[in-house]
Enzyme design. Sequence first.
Site, PDB file in Angstrom:
ATOM      1  N   GLU A  82       2.575 -35.297   8.340  1.00  0.00           N
ATOM      2  CA  GLU A  82       3.566 -35.721   7.346  1.00  0.00           C
ATOM      3  C   GLU A  82       4.930 -35.957   7.997  1.00  0.00           C
ATOM      4  O   GLU A  82       5.380 -35.164   8.799  1.00  0.00           O
ATOM      5  CB  GLU A  82       3.716 -34.644   6.266  1.00  0.00           C
ATOM      6  CG  GLU A  82       2.446 -34.366   5.492  1.00  0.00           C
ATOM      7  CD  GLU A  82       2.026 -35.545   4.614  1.00  0.00           C
ATOM      8  OE1 GLU A  82       2.851 -36.436   4.382  1.00  0.00           O
ATOM      9  OE2 GLU A  82       0.865 -35.551   4.161  1.00  0.00           O
ATOM     10  N   CYS A 123       1.859 -28.105  -0.929  1.00  0.00           N
ATOM     11  CA  CYS A 123       1.974 -28.422   0.497  1.00  0.00           C
ATOM     12  C   CYS A 123       3.359 -28.941   0.843  1.00  0.00           C
ATOM     13  O   CYS A 123       3.970 -28.523   1.841  1.00  0.00           O
ATOM     14  CB  CYS A 123       0.909 -29.436   0.915  1.00  0.00           C
ATOM     15  SG  CYS A 123      -0.748 -28.713   0.925  1.00  0.00           S
ATOM     16  N   HIS A 136      -1.773 -32.905   6.706  1.00  0.00           N
ATOM     17  CA  HIS A 136      -2.862 -32.914   5.729  1.00  0.00           C
ATOM     18  C   HIS A 136      -4.159 -33.355   6.412  1.00  0.00           C
ATOM     19  O   HIS A 136      -4.135 -34.216   7.289  1.00  0.00           O
ATOM     20  CB  HIS A 136      -2.559 -33.891   4.587  1.00  0.00           C
ATOM     21  CG  HIS A 136      -1.855 -33.254   3.418  1.00  0.00           C
ATOM     22  ND1 HIS A 136      -0.583 -33.625   3.043  1.00  0.00           N
ATOM     23  CD2 HIS A 136      -2.251 -32.290   2.548  1.00  0.00           C
ATOM     24  CE1 HIS A 136      -0.233 -32.900   1.979  1.00  0.00           C
ATOM     25  NE2 HIS A 136      -1.218 -32.090   1.659  1.00  0.00           N
TER      26      HIS A 136
HETATM   27  N1  PCA Z   1      -3.479 -28.986  -0.485  1.00  0.00           N
HETATM   28  C1  PCA Z   1      -2.562 -28.981  -1.599  1.00  0.00           C
HETATM   29  C2  PCA Z   1      -2.139 -27.554  -1.752  1.00  0.00           C
HETATM   30  C3  PCA Z   1      -3.095 -26.751  -0.965  1.00  0.00           C
HETATM   31  C4  PCA Z   1      -3.826 -27.729  -0.131  1.00  0.00           C
HETATM   32  O1  PCA Z   1      -4.642 -27.452   0.774  1.00  0.00           O
HETATM   33  C5  PCA Z   1      -1.428 -29.992  -1.445  1.00  0.00           C
HETATM   34  O2  PCA Z   1      -1.642 -31.021  -0.814  1.00  0.00           O
HETATM   35  O3  PCA Z   1      -0.341 -29.761  -1.953  1.00  0.00           O
END
Ligand code: PCA
Length: 198
Positions: free
Chosen positions: A78, A141, A165
Amino acid sequence: MNILLTGFGAFLNNDENPTEEIMKIFPISIYGNKVIKLVLPVDFNNAFDQVKEAIDEFKPEIIINFGLARGRKAITPERVAINVNDSKQSDNVGNAPQDETINPNGLNAYFTKLPLKKIVEKLNQKSIPVSISNTAGTYVCNNIMYRVLEYIDQIDLDAVAGFVHVPLMTEQKHNDDEFTLPLNTILEGVIDIVKCCL
Ligand code: PCA
């Protein structure tokens, strides 16, 4: 040096979270550097507490938080975390904040400190699907990414930090048309990401 890695547990319609599995199998040291691994609750108000404790105790020079983004077709570091909590669906304890700030007195956003282009190049070389993401969403996240970057700024900790992610893992329950990567491929990508930060 100390390296702090975190994943999240199960949430919403995800019975398992590949980032929790990654925390279980990731080595406890890499090139002689200690790796501290945490699995965080999917909870807007409490997810950061454990991370803060670990930052205070271990003063890690590398901090990478991981989460699942169902629907993504690559490992996606990100670029930016924004000062917003906004979610249609509840976290694991029923919070569904609407258009709130994470910190009303905080900056609008924090940029990652991860070497994005280096990560993309390295994973591309291994043919592991990777691309830079310009939004971490507005769920838990993004919240963790924002709070970690804000905190290390506040305490003046010179750490390489950011959020990544990952897609669904093939081993977990999913529909046939959904993109997945085998857990081992995700692990390989995560190891490479950490190496890029060393
Ligand atoms: N993904 C979520 C919260 C926990 C996770 O593994 C997110 O992208 O916010």
